[in-house]
Enzyme design. Sequence first.
Site, PDB file in Angstrom:
ATOM      1  N   TYR A 201       0.883  -1.176   0.000  1.00  0.00           N
ATOM      2  CA  TYR A 201       0.000   0.000   0.000  1.00  0.00           C
ATOM      3  C   TYR A 201       0.914   1.216   0.000  1.00  0.00           C
ATOM      4  O   TYR A 201       1.683   1.402   0.949  1.00  0.00           O
ATOM      5  CB  TYR A 201      -0.876   0.034   1.255  1.00  0.00           C
ATOM      6  N   LYS A 297     -12.250  -4.665   3.269  1.00  0.00           N
ATOM      7  CA  LYS A 297     -13.199  -5.113   4.290  1.00  0.00           C
ATOM      8  C   LYS A 297     -14.576  -5.519   3.737  1.00  0.00           C
ATOM      9  O   LYS A 297     -15.353  -6.154   4.444  1.00  0.00           O
ATOM     10  CB  LYS A 297     -13.405  -4.004   5.335  1.00  0.00           C
TER      11      LYS A 297
HETATM   12  C1  PHB Z   1      -7.330  -6.751  -4.334  1.00  0.00           C
HETATM   13  O1  PHB Z   1      -6.488  -7.654  -4.413  1.00  0.00           O
HETATM   14  O2  PHB Z   1      -8.166  -6.572  -5.238  1.00  0.00           O
HETATM   15  C2  PHB Z   1      -7.312  -5.865  -3.151  1.00  0.00           C
HETATM   16  C3  PHB Z   1      -6.446  -6.142  -2.115  1.00  0.00           C
HETATM   17  C4  PHB Z   1      -6.405  -5.322  -1.012  1.00  0.00           C
HETATM   18  C5  PHB Z   1      -7.239  -4.244  -0.932  1.00  0.00           C
HETATM   19  C6  PHB Z   1      -8.143  -3.968  -1.958  1.00  0.00           C
HETATM   20  C7  PHB Z   1      -8.177  -4.791  -3.062  1.00  0.00           C
HETATM   21  O3  PHB Z   1      -7.182  -3.436   0.144  1.00  0.00           O
END
Ligand code: PHB
Length: 390
Positions: A201, A297
């Site tokens: 992230y 979530k």
């Molecule tokens: C996803 O893999 O699509 C994904 C993963 C984590 C998140 C949102 C989407 O916070």
Amino acid sequence: MRVQVAIVGGGPAGHLLGQQLYKAGIDAVVLEQRSQAYVLGRIRAGVLEQGTIELLNQVGAGARMHREGLVHGGIELGFNGRHHRIDLHKLTGGKRVMIYGQTELTKDLMDARAGAGLTTVYEAQDVTLHDFDSDQPSVRYTKDGITHEVACDFIAGCDGYHGVSRASVPADSLQTFERIYPFGWLGVLSETPPVSDELIYANHERGFALCSMRSHTRSRYYIQCALEDKADQWSDDAFWDELRRRLAPEVAEAMVTGPSIEKSIAPLRSFVAEPMRFGRLFLAGDAAHIVPPTGAKGLNLAASDVRYLAQAFAEFYAGSEAGINNYSDTCLRRVWKAVRFSWWFTSLMHKFPDDTGFGPRVQAAELDYLIRSEAAATSLAENYVGLPFE
Ligand code: PHB
Ligand code: APR
């Protein structure tokens, strides 16, 4: 047709509820307005909390997830040109998450349902809900030009944000709470190996980025984009260039790119409708609440709602109304905590177009705090892996 529970909506919430009711010996039908192929064509998030994993195990639909899913014990936070690991496993006393696409999970539940010979009506048109303020509710729908009626004890509204269930509740019985964020996520799926073993992230002055995955050979990436952007205006090259700019140099260099096999834009919003029960109608999942995808979530909340709902119905048929009476309050306590977490994580990681001074500095301070304070990191970790059930 008569059933104990009519489930409106065949997404993850409806299917997970259906499987739990089947295990509890409660008969139900699932009414889904789209085709099975359409439902399985939707690409959604892919992080399962431990509670969701356990629920899948309990209903006997966890085998492929355990074979193919990827168990993750940490996430990376990217900012200031560096990445820092949050050790979810260590900070939560041994909890982990599972990377497994919502599409795959829905398919497994559909297969389990079909395998048990249970009824799902796909392409059920014009679904309407009746008499849920009495103890003899019913649901009507049209299929191939013929109108059908399902008499039932309860209606479970699992039909997502745009569904008919919440819309059937008189407006003055419902309170809604909403926050719209001034940006969207542009997501790309590609047959390329993920750039990192764990999710990244990233907070960057150009905007948020997320590196996720579906398997060792399939990646899912997102970048924050303007609300007005259109997916087809973003070429694959423009997407990869922008993604790389938002990551630390060594990660950007290691990125394997390839043609996108799906590309779409999702707006970000928080939304909660209260209460989640009206007489014999119970809302669950996206029908009752939406969270922005930061922290993944949405699916996990749908799973926790239907866990409480299945339990409440089982208690009802065993002679107690406590579960159905407490359903809304019990769900909403957990829902609001996930709403808070998703809002907080979204606020921490994104560029807010109008805030170029104070906001980014508070974000920088908080990110620095998160990597230096075990207490702060623990709070992130325990929310990310999923708060306990009551
Ligand atoms: C996803 O893999 O699509 C994904 C993963 C984590 C998140 C949102 C989407 O916070
Ligand atoms: N009649 C019957 N079915 C309907 C109707 C209707 N009027 N309206 C919508 N549906 C169906 C949709 O076609 C969809 O298959 O209800 C289903 C709802 O599924 P989801 O939108 O996936 O919602 P839910 O099952 O609550 O799952 C929550 O989905 O949106 C994500 O982030 C969210 O991951 C979370 C998960």
